[in-house]
Scaffold this active site. Structure first.
Site, PDB file in Angstrom:
ATOM      1  N   SER A 211       0.808  -1.218   0.000  1.00 51.75           N
ATOM      2  CA  SER A 211       0.000   0.000   0.000  1.00 51.75           C
ATOM      3  C   SER A 211       0.848   1.278   0.000  1.00 51.75           C
ATOM      4  CB  SER A 211      -0.948  -0.042   1.199  1.00 51.75           C
ATOM      5  OG  SER A 211      -2.000   0.849   1.033  1.00 51.75           O
ATOM      6  N   ASP A 413      -8.637  -6.275  -4.843  1.00 45.61           N
ATOM      7  CA  ASP A 413      -8.384  -5.066  -4.060  1.00 45.61           C
ATOM      8  C   ASP A 413      -9.175  -3.897  -4.661  1.00 45.61           C
ATOM      9  OD1 ASP A 413      -7.389  -2.917  -2.681  1.00 45.61           O
ATOM     10  OD2 ASP A 413      -5.295  -3.214  -3.267  1.00 45.61           O
ATOM     11  N   HIS A 470      -6.340  -6.523  -0.922  1.00 39.57           N
ATOM     12  CA  HIS A 470      -5.249  -5.597  -0.634  1.00 39.57           C
ATOM     13  C   HIS A 470      -4.106  -6.282   0.124  1.00 39.57           C
ATOM     14  CE1 HIS A 470      -3.866  -1.479  -0.393  1.00 39.57           C
ATOM     15  NE2 HIS A 470      -3.667  -1.583   0.910  1.00 39.57           N
TER      16      HIS A 470
END
Ligand SMILES: *[C@@H]1O[C@H](CO)[C@@H](O)[C@H](O)[C@H]1NC(C)=O
Ligand SMILES: *[C@@H]1O[C@H](CO)[C@@H](O)[C@H](O)[C@H]1NC(C)=O
Ligand SMILES: *[C@@H]1O[C@H](CO)[C@@H](O)[C@H](O)[C@H]1NC(C)=O
Length: 493
Positions: A211, A413, A470
């Site tokens: 991320s 995601d 994610h």
């Protein structure tokens, strides 16, 4: 607060970063200074219990953790080292980062040191430790941590770090303005770390993260690569490779807004969106100039990709991510942007676990309040004031790191979209050419099961992982370990 809720705050950015150049090369490897023996009776077979030869600096002992004494853990674990270390050698330095070092449980894993960073900005890397790739897993719905056979310590030495200051167990006032400041503080921390654990200095670093760490990591690696001669003479830190999943490297237009309508259409049924909503997103994609941008994804690319009107600016009506997520939340009470179709989650044990005073004292921490992601900005001004996106640093990193750069993404995601990685990659120029010349198409098999696809050109690898959101290592631990081993040179894809 919810995971990465502040992610949308980030995407600003414009001018240029001056990059002084200097050379840093891979140092000689040092051989394991550990001794291994197999599990004593009564422990799961897979858990090779490792006894560490003590680090030479007596100061290291103060950080030793009896991992087997972790509350609720009822099996044996290798010893580890944890605690706070300052970001400079200045007397009275109050700014400290938290680290947790786990030696590998496999002899072949001792060659490298892998640093794991979660994103946010402001999310603790203990999230990754306990719920993605650590030696133990404690997920919502479990009543205690379980041994994780796909933990990354089975392949490499792992170092989890809470950074920048303001994150997790780190201590002191938040003082960074941008990613360069973050990299500077991180470099300062590493110098302190290697002073106490000098045996680890000879192990080439793998920077792995998720991320927002897609911003942190290239800046940190760039800082190390461009260390002054004096710094290098004192401590020659070498970086072997970068491994970033579901990361941000570019503008919000690229990583989120432009690819959103196609993602919404693909998952319309699961997300319980109406056809009118999908059509509205698609109509805005055209009127906002995103169709024209997406049409530039070609293999090989026809030239540099241009943003709508050539500016990195998103008017309100073109913020398709916000609109999309609002509709998703309205249509499905349990919508979680981390993974489409995940359903309602049980309570997360993470905050409770690391808020326990017995856990904290075992980790050599003063009593602290802890939450997985901070509710205050880690940036002094409240936002990341970096002048450029991390994508601008990637070409040099791919070209110079012996193990290159691997980007990987879970296709479910909804927070950051895989298509955004493809856009980013096709606009990069590295190894003398722009983008991939061929569209990624090689299936990634685990046994007979197709788990994703991958592609590599000139040191840049891209992996798309199926049935993962994610947090890829949480959703597809076996695939994740395989990708890690690929980066470590221990396995192919
Ligand atoms: C480590 O913790 C375990 C479990 O609590 C305990 O049995 C063991 O004696 C401890 N080891 C040391 C060296 O303190
Ligand atoms: C592609 O890269 C150039 C710089 O090389 C940049 O100006 C442009 O905005 C980038 N395009 C996209 C879509 O990000
Ligand atoms: C789907 O959305 C409709 C409203 O459009 C709502 O009535 C329904 O409860 C939703 N279904 C689920 C499974 O959330």
């Amino acid at each position: 607060m919810t995971l990465l809720a502040s992610l949308e705050l980030l995407l600003l950015c414009i001018p240029i970063l001056a990059a002084p150049s200097s050379i840093l090369d891979t140092g000689p490897f040092s051989w394991p200074f550990f001794s291994w023996f197999t599990s004593p009776a009564g422990f799961p077979d897979e858990v090779a219990v490792l006894r560490l030869a003590p680090f030479s600096d007596p100061a290291a002992r103060a950080f030793l953790v009896n991992s087997s004494a972790l509350p609720l853990v009822d099996f044996d674990l290798q010893e580890s080292y944890a605690g706070l270390l300052p970001i400079s050698a200045e007397e009275g330095e109050a700014r400290k980062l938290f680290f947790w070092y786990w030696p590998t449980s496999a002899p072949e894993g001792s060659k490298h040191l892998t640093i794991w960073l979660n994103g946010g900005p402001g999310c603790s890397s203990l999230m990754g430790f306990l719920q993605e790739n650590g030696p133990i897993m404690f997920l919502p719905g479990m009543d205690k941590p379980e041994y994780n056979p796909e933990g990354w310590t089975t392949a490499t030495n792992m170092l989890y770090i809470d950074q920048p200051i303001g994150t997790g167990f780190s201590a002191g006032p938040a003082s960074v303005r941008n990613e360069e400041d973050i990299a500077e503080q991180f470099y300062g921390f590493l110098q302190q770390f290697y002073t106490i654990f000098p045996e680890l200095l000879s192990k080439p670093l793998i920077f792995a993260g998720e991320s927002y760490a897609g911003y942190y990591i290239p800046f940190i690696a760039h800082r190390i690569l461009h260390a002054s001669q004096e710094e290098q003479a004192r401590q020659a830190i070498s970086v072997h490779a970068l491994l970033m999943n579901d990361g941000c490297y570019s503008s919000g237009i690229v990583m989120q807004h432009a690819p959103t309508p196609a993602f919404a259409r693909l998952h319309q049924a699961t997300l319980n969106l109406t056809t009118a909503q999908i059509l509205e997103l698609e109509q805005r994609r055209a009127s906002c100039g995103y169709d024209a941008l997406l049409a530039q994804i070609r293999y090989p690319p026809a030239g540099k990709l241009t943003l709508p009107n050539n500016v990195d600016y998103t008017p309100y009506e073109c913020d398709l991510t916000d609109l999309f997520k609002q509709w998703c939340r309205e249509a499905n009470l349990c919508f979680k942007e981390e993974k489409v179709g995940q359903g309602c989650l049980k309570e997360n044990p993470l905050d409770t676990y690391f808020s326990r005073s017995d856990v904290q004292s075992l980790l050599h921490l003063p009593p602290s309040s802890w939450s997985e992601c901070t509710s205050h900005s880690v940036y002094k001004s409240g936002k990341d004031e970096s002048a450029v996106y991390s994508e601008t640093l990637l070409p040099e990193l791919v070209d110079r790191l012996p193990g290159g750069v691997t980007l990987w993404h879970g296709v479910l995601d909804a927070l950051l979209l895989a298509e955004g990685d493809r856009l980013t990659i096709q606009n990069l120029t590295w190894g003398g050419e722009q983008g991939f010349q061929e569209e990624p198409h090689t299936p990634l098999y685990l046994g007979r099961e197709k788990k994703g696809l991958w592609h590599e050109e000139r040191g840049l690898t891209y992996v798309e992982v199926y049935d993962a959101g994610h947090m890829v290592p949480q959703d597809q631990p076996e695939v994740a370990l395989r990708v890690l081993k690929y980066v470590l040179g221990l396995d192919g894809l």
